[in-house]
Enzyme design. Structure first.
Site, PDB file in Angstrom:
ATOM      1  CG  ASP A  31      -7.569  28.520-134.738  1.00 53.02           C
ATOM      2  OD1 ASP A  31      -6.790  28.456-134.668  1.00 53.02           O
ATOM      3  OD2 ASP A  31      -9.313  28.453-135.696  1.00 53.02           O
ATOM      4  CG  LEU A  33     -11.402  26.064-132.850  1.00 48.98           C
ATOM      5  CD1 LEU A  33     -12.425  25.765-132.074  1.00 48.98           C
ATOM      6  CD2 LEU A  33     -10.478  25.676-133.125  1.00 48.98           C
ATOM      7  CB  ALA A  73      -5.484  33.848-137.738  1.00 46.25           C
ATOM      8  CE1 TYR A 140      -3.002  33.751-147.913  1.00 45.89           C
ATOM      9  CE2 TYR A 140      -1.779  33.549-150.161  1.00 45.89           C
ATOM     10  CZ  TYR A 140      -2.058  33.566-149.067  1.00 45.89           C
ATOM     11  OH  TYR A 140      -1.208  33.100-148.113  1.00 45.89           O
ATOM     12  CE  LYS A 144      -1.171  34.992-145.553  1.00 48.89           C
ATOM     13  NZ  LYS A 144      -1.362  35.556-143.840  1.00 48.89           N
ATOM     14  CG  LEU A 189      -0.369  18.857-156.447  1.00 49.80           C
ATOM     15  CD1 LEU A 189      -0.854  17.774-157.529  1.00 49.80           C
ATOM     16  CD2 LEU A 189       1.891  19.033-157.242  1.00 49.80           C
ATOM     17  N   GLY A 283      -3.927  31.907-162.335  1.00 48.46           N
ATOM     18  CA  GLY A 283      -2.916  32.431-161.823  1.00 48.46           C
ATOM     19  C   GLY A 283      -2.123  32.093-160.895  1.00 48.46           C
TER      20      GLY A 283
END
Ligand code: UFG
Length: 328
Positions: A31, A33, A73, A140, A144, A189, A283
């Protein structure tokens, strides 16, 4: 049984590290961080570094007998991905490519990928099955999906086995273990509404009240992060049994509107939340609900903690304890 967990100091990754350790695996965490917290990693071995650092990856793959990689990650803010797509392609695609290339070099065959319901875009069918058209509506989701495509090709050519876990709305916390949601900036949210309950925010903006839903606000399928963590552990077992590569949705199959989430936060916390009706957020699909039948039948996944009351109670307990938060 060593498993490389990239992003293992982050929100979902840290819960998976705990689940893996409890199931007898040794998590090897990598990671940088940037979003993660070193103190969230209490099991296994920790390396601080970049995902695409091939020297470090080589060291990890040589020093450990890694049987699978769990790849958490990533950058994951839809809005930011629209304004800064280069950052998303660099982090989520290019760095992942480097990781996969090192896996191929070191003959590591099993890959468990943190994918998202964002790969479906605006769904044509609710609940969404895994076969649904993949047509992401923002960078995004596109990054993916690009990784999903990369894996499909790598799997055919280099014999890598994969599981795509397509999360719906991760929420809740394993607060007793001292881990939970702690993003900066926070855009999700539930933590935002909890912030309002704590008095750290005056009001919650409700983004869009004219959607074609039962109360005009967006509907989402909230899934407890500890249930997501269990699914990762089951995916590792599944790949170890040399089963077929595949994609699995992870949601509860039930949707709650923004207003319903706020109502349950009021019930759980006993605090009144002030809201402000704001324009739609660009979106946002009106409704996202998972069909998770495949994960239940094939992975033998049994979500245990995902009633919305349990999710919000656990998130509230964490939120009150979170470093930097003081109850007013
Ligand atoms: N919302 C508000 N006010 C806020 C924050 C959120 O009204 O202050 C609304 C959003 O508009 C949305 C709902 O609450 O309708 C849930 O929003 P979140 O930001 O908590 O979650 P998203 O559904 O936007 O995002 C999740 C994942 C993303 C993933 C996305 C796919 O967190 O990683 O689903 O659409 F990309």
């Amino acid at each position: 049984m060593e498993i490389l967990v990239t992003g293992g100091a982050g929100y979902i990754g840290s819960h998976a590290v705990k689940a893996l350790a409890e199931a007898g695996y040794t998590p090897i965490v990598l990671d940088n961080l940037s979003q993660g917290h070193r103190e969230f990693v209490r099991q296994g071995v920790f390396y601080q570094g970049e995902l695409g650092d091939t020297v470090l990856l080589k060291k990890i793959f040589t020093q450990h007998d890694i049987e699978a990689v769990m790849h958490f990650a990533a950058l994951a803010l839809v809005g930011e991905s629209v304004s800064e797509p280069a950052k998303y392609y660099e982090n989520n695609v290019i760095q992942t490519f480097r990781l996969l290339r090192e896996m191929v070099k070191h003959d590591v065959k099993n890959f468990i990928f943190s994918s998202t319901c964002a790969v479906y875009g605006i769904p044509e069918k609710i609940p969404i099955p895994e076969e649904h058209l993949r047509a992401p509506a923002n960078p995004y989701g596109k990054t993916k999906l690009a990784v999903e495509h990369m894996l499909e090709d790598f799997s055919r050519a280099y014999n890598i086995k994969y599981v795509f876990l397509r999360y719906f709305n991760a929420a809740g916390a394993d607060y007793r273990a001292g881990i939970g949601e702690d993003h900066f900036p926070e855009t999700h949210l539930i933590p935002i509404v909890l912030d309002a309950a704590m008095g750290r925010r005056k009001k919650v903006n409700v983004f869009g009240t004219d959607y074609p839903t039962r109360d005009g606000t967006c509907i989402r399928d909230y899934i407890h992060v500890a249930d997501l963590a269990q699914a990762h552990m089951l995916a590792a077992k599944y790949l170890k049994e040399d089963r077929e590569s595949g994609a699995f949705n992870l949601g509860i199959g039930q949707g709650f509107s923004v207003r319903e989430v706020i109502d349950i936060v009021e019930e759980v916390t006993g605090k009144k939340i002030s809201i402000s009706e704001a324009p739609r957020r660009e979106g946002d699909p009106p409704v996202l609900i998972a069909d998770s039948t495949r994960a239940i039948n094939v992975l033998r996944w049994k979500p245990e903690y995902s009633s919305l009351e349990d999710i919000i109670s656990s998130a509230w307990e964490w939120h009150k304890r979170k470093p930097g938060n003081v109850l007013k």
